[in-house]
Write a protein that holds these residues in place. Structure first.
Motif, short mmCIF file in Angstrom:
data_model
loop_
_atom_site.label_atom_id
_atom_site.label_comp_id
_atom_site.label_asym_id
_atom_site.label_seq_id
_atom_site.Cartn_x
_atom_site.Cartn_y
_atom_site.Cartn_z
N UNK A 235 -8.81 19.79 3.62
CA UNK A 235 -9.40 19.77 2.28
C UNK A 235 -8.85 18.54 1.56
N UNK A 236 -9.76 17.70 1.09
CA UNK A 236 -9.38 16.44 0.46
C UNK A 236 -9.93 16.41 -0.96
N UNK A 237 -9.04 16.44 -1.97
CA UNK A 237 -9.51 16.26 -3.35
C UNK A 237 -9.88 14.79 -3.54
N UNK A 238 -11.15 14.49 -3.73
CA UNK A 238 -11.61 13.11 -3.68
C UNK A 238 -11.21 12.28 -4.89
N UNK A 239 -10.75 12.88 -5.97
CA UNK A 239 -10.32 12.10 -7.13
C UNK A 239 -8.82 11.83 -7.13
N UNK B 102 -4.51 9.96 -1.45
CA UNK B 102 -3.45 10.39 -0.52
C UNK B 102 -2.97 11.81 -0.73
N UNK B 103 -3.84 12.71 -1.15
CA UNK B 103 -3.45 14.10 -1.36
C UNK B 103 -4.45 14.99 -0.63
N UNK B 104 -3.98 15.73 0.37
CA UNK B 104 -4.86 16.62 1.12
C UNK B 104 -4.00 17.70 1.78
N UNK C 107 0.83 -1.20 0.00
CA UNK C 107 0.00 0.00 0.00
C UNK C 107 0.87 1.25 0.00
N UNK C 108 0.44 2.32 -0.70
CA UNK C 108 1.19 3.58 -0.64
C UNK C 108 1.09 4.18 0.75
N UNK C 109 2.01 5.04 1.13
CA UNK C 109 1.94 5.68 2.45
C UNK C 109 0.66 6.49 2.59
N UNK C 110 0.06 6.47 3.79
CA UNK C 110 -1.21 7.15 4.00
C UNK C 110 -1.04 8.64 4.24
N UNK C 111 0.04 9.02 4.89
CA UNK C 111 0.26 10.42 5.22
C UNK C 111 1.68 10.80 4.80
N UNK C 112 1.85 12.00 4.32
CA UNK C 112 3.19 12.46 3.99
C UNK C 112 3.48 13.72 4.78
N UNK D 131 -2.54 35.54 4.47
CA UNK D 131 -3.78 34.79 4.31
C UNK D 131 -3.76 33.80 3.15
N UNK D 132 -2.59 33.46 2.63
CA UNK D 132 -2.48 32.43 1.61
C UNK D 132 -1.48 31.42 2.11
N UNK D 133 -1.90 30.19 2.23
CA UNK D 133 -1.03 29.14 2.75
C UNK D 133 -0.79 28.13 1.63
N UNK D 134 0.47 27.89 1.33
CA UNK D 134 0.80 26.87 0.35
C UNK D 134 1.40 25.69 1.08
N UNK D 135 1.09 24.52 0.59
CA UNK D 135 1.58 23.31 1.22
C UNK D 135 2.49 22.62 0.22
N UNK D 136 3.73 22.35 0.64
CA UNK D 136 4.70 21.69 -0.21
C UNK D 136 4.96 20.29 0.35
N UNK D 137 4.39 19.24 -0.26
CA UNK D 137 4.62 17.89 0.24
C UNK D 137 6.06 17.47 0.04
N UNK D 138 6.47 16.44 0.79
CA UNK D 138 7.82 15.94 0.67
C UNK D 138 8.06 15.28 -0.67
N UNK D 139 6.99 14.82 -1.34
CA UNK D 139 7.07 14.27 -2.68
C UNK D 139 6.37 15.25 -3.63
N UNK D 140 6.63 15.16 -4.93
CA UNK D 140 5.94 16.07 -5.84
C UNK D 140 4.43 15.91 -5.75
N UNK D 141 3.74 17.01 -5.65
CA UNK D 141 2.28 16.98 -5.52
C UNK D 141 1.64 16.77 -6.87
N UNK D 142 0.60 15.96 -6.87
CA UNK D 142 -0.16 15.79 -8.09
C UNK D 142 -1.23 16.87 -8.19
N UNK D 143 -1.63 17.40 -7.07
CA UNK D 143 -2.69 18.41 -7.02
C UNK D 143 -2.27 19.53 -6.08
#
Length: 155
Positions: free
Chosen positions: A131-135, A138-140, A32-37, A46-58
């Motif tokens: 916020x969870x993009x449902x399509x 593991x990206x939120x 299984x892929x990791x559940x949380x990164x 007032x603008x927050x950007x989130x940079x995951x440890x792996x490249x984000x798909x969304x």
């Protein structure tokens, strides 16, 4: 027939299941892929950007709120994305039961009330909005803030 009557086959199958079940479960979990990164959060007015440890798909970002901010009254909290336009689920956790809000398309505004959110409808305390993009699996993104509707509230 005697073995069947005494239950030896059933007992043998039970012990085989006891031995094989952990092997199957742990083998399945490894595929299984990791559940949380881990994520790094940066804030700009007032603008927050989130940079995951792996490249984000969304790539998603919160707008209208900063991490750790104390909010009160009426607030329009949005999620913006340059590449995602599918369904999005908001989940609000805090001193209340988890609240879900599903949106089928942009604009992604957390709007339990018309046009936004009346924070006076919830008790004061620390909240986390996810916020969870449902399509996209593991990206939120999540943000934690404090609701303070007391008489001396300043934002």
């Amino acid at each position: 027939m005697d073995a069947l009557r005494r239950g030896w086959i059933g007992l043998a199958l039970f012990f085989a299941a006891l031995i094989l079940m952990p092997i199957l479960v742990f083998g399945y979990d490894k595929n299984q892929p990791p559940r949380h990164s881990a994520v790094a959060v940066t804030a700009t007015d007032r603008l927050v950007t989130v940079a995951p440890s792996q490249p984000a798909t969304t790539p998603l970002a919160f707008a209208g709120i900063r991490p750790g901010e104390r909010i009160f009254g009426f607030r329009a909290i949005r999620v913006v994305s340059t590449r995602y336009s599918g369904p999005l689920e908001f989940v609000l956790n805090g001193p209340i039961a988890p609240f879900r809000l599903d949106l089928s398309q942009p604009p992604y505004i957390f709007n339990p009330h018309v046009g936004g959110w009346k924070t006076t409808e919830v008790p004061d305390g620390e909240y986390t909005l996810t916020a969870i993009p449902t399509q996209v699996a593991n990206d939120h993104i999540s943000i934690t803030f404090t609701v303070g509707n007391g008489t001396g509230a300043t934002g």
